[in-house]
Design a protein around this motif. Sequence first.
Motif, PDB file in Angstrom:
ATOM      1  N   ILE A 185      -4.886   7.255  -8.513  1.00  0.00           N
ATOM      2  CA  ILE A 185      -4.052   6.213  -7.885  1.00  0.00           C
ATOM      3  C   ILE A 185      -3.039   6.859  -6.940  1.00  0.00           C
ATOM      4  O   ILE A 185      -2.312   7.772  -7.318  1.00  0.00           O
ATOM      5  N   GLU A 186      -3.037   6.359  -5.698  1.00  0.00           N
ATOM      6  CA  GLU A 186      -2.105   6.913  -4.688  1.00  0.00           C
ATOM      7  C   GLU A 186      -1.375   5.766  -4.014  1.00  0.00           C
ATOM      8  O   GLU A 186      -1.961   4.692  -3.812  1.00  0.00           O
ATOM      9  N   PHE A 187      -0.142   6.029  -3.606  1.00  0.00           N
ATOM     10  CA  PHE A 187       0.611   5.056  -2.802  1.00  0.00           C
ATOM     11  C   PHE A 187       0.973   5.732  -1.494  1.00  0.00           C
ATOM     12  O   PHE A 187       1.671   6.747  -1.486  1.00  0.00           O
ATOM     13  N   ARG A 188       0.465   5.196  -0.406  1.00  0.00           N
ATOM     14  CA  ARG A 188       0.682   5.824   0.898  1.00  0.00           C
ATOM     15  C   ARG A 188       1.681   5.018   1.714  1.00  0.00           C
ATOM     16  O   ARG A 188       1.808   3.805   1.541  1.00  0.00           O
ATOM     17  N   GLU A 189       2.324   5.726   2.651  1.00  0.00           N
ATOM     18  CA  GLU A 189       3.280   5.055   3.550  1.00  0.00           C
ATOM     19  C   GLU A 189       2.574   3.955   4.314  1.00  0.00           C
ATOM     20  O   GLU A 189       1.385   4.054   4.621  1.00  0.00           O
ATOM     21  N   ASN A 190       3.351   2.946   4.673  1.00  0.00           N
ATOM     22  CA  ASN A 190       2.745   1.830   5.386  1.00  0.00           C
ATOM     23  C   ASN A 190       3.745   1.322   6.413  1.00  0.00           C
ATOM     24  O   ASN A 190       4.895   1.751   6.441  1.00  0.00           O
ATOM     25  N   VAL A 191       3.299   0.413   7.236  1.00  0.00           N
ATOM     26  CA  VAL A 191       4.164  -0.238   8.219  1.00  0.00           C
ATOM     27  C   VAL A 191       3.987  -1.731   8.039  1.00  0.00           C
ATOM     28  O   VAL A 191       2.843  -2.192   8.092  1.00  0.00           O
ATOM     29  N   PRO A 192       5.046  -2.503   7.785  1.00  0.00           N
ATOM     30  CA  PRO A 192       6.448  -2.105   7.699  1.00  0.00           C
ATOM     31  C   PRO A 192       6.732  -1.271   6.437  1.00  0.00           C
ATOM     32  O   PRO A 192       5.892  -1.204   5.537  1.00  0.00           O
ATOM     33  N   GLU A 193       7.931  -0.686   6.393  1.00  0.00           N
ATOM     34  CA  GLU A 193       8.291   0.196   5.274  1.00  0.00           C
ATOM     35  C   GLU A 193       8.321  -0.520   3.930  1.00  0.00           C
ATOM     36  O   GLU A 193       8.200   0.103   2.885  1.00  0.00           O
ATOM     37  N   SER A 194       8.510  -1.827   3.953  1.00  0.00           N
ATOM     38  CA  SER A 194       8.554  -2.588   2.702  1.00  0.00           C
ATOM     39  C   SER A 194       7.155  -2.755   2.087  1.00  0.00           C
ATOM     40  O   SER A 194       7.014  -3.259   0.983  1.00  0.00           O
ATOM     41  N   TYR A 195       6.126  -2.342   2.846  1.00  0.00           N
ATOM     42  CA  TYR A 195       4.758  -2.383   2.343  1.00  0.00           C
ATOM     43  C   TYR A 195       4.357  -1.005   1.822  1.00  0.00           C
ATOM     44  O   TYR A 195       4.912   0.005   2.232  1.00  0.00           O
ATOM     45  N   THR A 196       3.364  -0.987   0.936  1.00  0.00           N
ATOM     46  CA  THR A 196       2.721   0.271   0.572  1.00  0.00           C
ATOM     47  C   THR A 196       1.208   0.081   0.699  1.00  0.00           C
ATOM     48  O   THR A 196       0.724  -1.057   0.731  1.00  0.00           O
ATOM     49  N   LEU A 197       0.488   1.188   0.824  1.00  0.00           N
ATOM     50  CA  LEU A 197      -0.974   1.128   0.807  1.00  0.00           C
ATOM     51  C   LEU A 197      -1.399   1.802  -0.478  1.00  0.00           C
ATOM     52  O   LEU A 197      -1.288   3.022  -0.609  1.00  0.00           O
ATOM     53  N   SER A 198      -1.850   1.021  -1.455  1.00  0.00           N
ATOM     54  CA  SER A 198      -2.290   1.644  -2.700  1.00  0.00           C
ATOM     55  C   SER A 198      -3.807   1.855  -2.642  1.00  0.00           C
ATOM     56  O   SER A 198      -4.551   0.992  -2.157  1.00  0.00           O
ATOM     57  N   VAL A 199      -4.205   3.036  -3.082  1.00  0.00           N
ATOM     58  CA  VAL A 199      -5.626   3.406  -3.082  1.00  0.00           C
ATOM     59  C   VAL A 199      -5.957   3.875  -4.493  1.00  0.00           C
ATOM     60  O   VAL A 199      -5.292   4.772  -5.021  1.00  0.00           O
ATOM     61  N   ALA A 200      -6.940   3.248  -5.126  1.00  0.00           N
ATOM     62  CA  ALA A 200      -7.280   3.605  -6.505  1.00  0.00           C
ATOM     63  C   ALA A 200      -8.800   3.617  -6.632  1.00  0.00           C
ATOM     64  O   ALA A 200      -9.504   2.854  -5.964  1.00  0.00           O
ATOM     65  N   ARG A 201      -9.297   4.507  -7.500  1.00  0.00           N
ATOM     66  CA  ARG A 201     -10.744   4.732  -7.585  1.00  0.00           C
ATOM     67  C   ARG A 201     -11.285   4.299  -8.955  1.00  0.00           C
ATOM     68  O   ARG A 201     -10.607   4.440  -9.968  1.00  0.00           O
ATOM     69  N   LYS A 202     -12.504   3.770  -8.951  1.00  0.00           N
ATOM     70  CA  LYS A 202     -13.219   3.568 -10.212  1.00  0.00           C
ATOM     71  C   LYS A 202     -13.976   4.860 -10.533  1.00  0.00           C
ATOM     72  O   LYS A 202     -14.740   5.334  -9.691  1.00  0.00           O
ATOM     73  N   LYS A 203     -13.756   5.411 -11.688  1.00  0.00           N
ATOM     74  CA  LYS A 203     -14.440   6.688 -12.052  1.00  0.00           C
ATOM     75  C   LYS A 203     -15.945   6.502 -12.106  1.00  0.00           C
ATOM     76  O   LYS A 203     -16.420   5.427 -12.460  1.00  0.00           O
TER      77      LYS A 203
END
Length: 210
Positions: free
Chosen positions: A192-210
């Motif tokens: 699970i990762e949370f990456r910077e996004n635009v606008p700053e109040s947003y995040t881009l979450s990326v998560a994987r199914k094993k």
Amino acid sequence: MDLKKRSLSMQTFFNERVDGYDNAHAGLMESKERITAALPDNTRSVLDLGAGTGLELTALFERFPDARVTAVDISEKMLEQIQTRPFGDRVTCIAGDFFEVPFGEGYDAVISTSALHHFTREDKTVLYAKILASLRPGGLFINSDWVAQTQEEEDERFVELEENPQGRSHIDTPLTIENERIALTDAGFADIEFRENVPESYTLSVARKK
Ligand SMILES: C[S@@+](CC[C@H](N)C(=O)[O-])C[C@H]1O[C@@H](n2cnc3c(N)ncnc32)[C@H](O)[C@@H]1O
């Protein structure tokens, strides 16, 4: 407010606002396009939760012209707009509530943007487990959405929601990144990762199914 009532209020809200929707979200296009940039090259089948009028799908079909997308949304009026887009024939639309309609299975990716900031951590854990079940092993869940900056902000918004059950139909209740991480972990996601996004109040979450 219970989940069912909330979903119905979202349906009414978006059905009534479909005409001005694309202009209202013009300033959020980068947050939608970042989803496509985060997808792996071999992406073919995608489930889009809360696809609305399909704004995030323009970039997706530019990069993946052969993709097939299943779009779920409780607002049938928003989904009608997807069918008018140049890629409309590559999208299967399902009108219904995230918590009720079957998603199907075996997707390379499940994506969502600006659509999931209305649920408690417990409800999100249930939804994220349903998303996990719809992915193929190794598949990604990518969510570009608003997050609360502090636990206090998260709590205040839920109080506002409870104190206005008949008032404003649309009160946003984003979770903090910490609570998003717990919900994704409890649902069974890995990497699970949370990456910077635009606008700053947003995040881009990326998560994987094993
Ligand atoms: C702000 S719009 C985002 C649309 C599109 N993803 C975009 O970024 O332009 C949120 C969408 O989520 C849908 N939605 C909200 N709650 C839902 C639920 N419980 N089940 C299915 N769709 C829902 C709304 O109908 C709406 O079209």
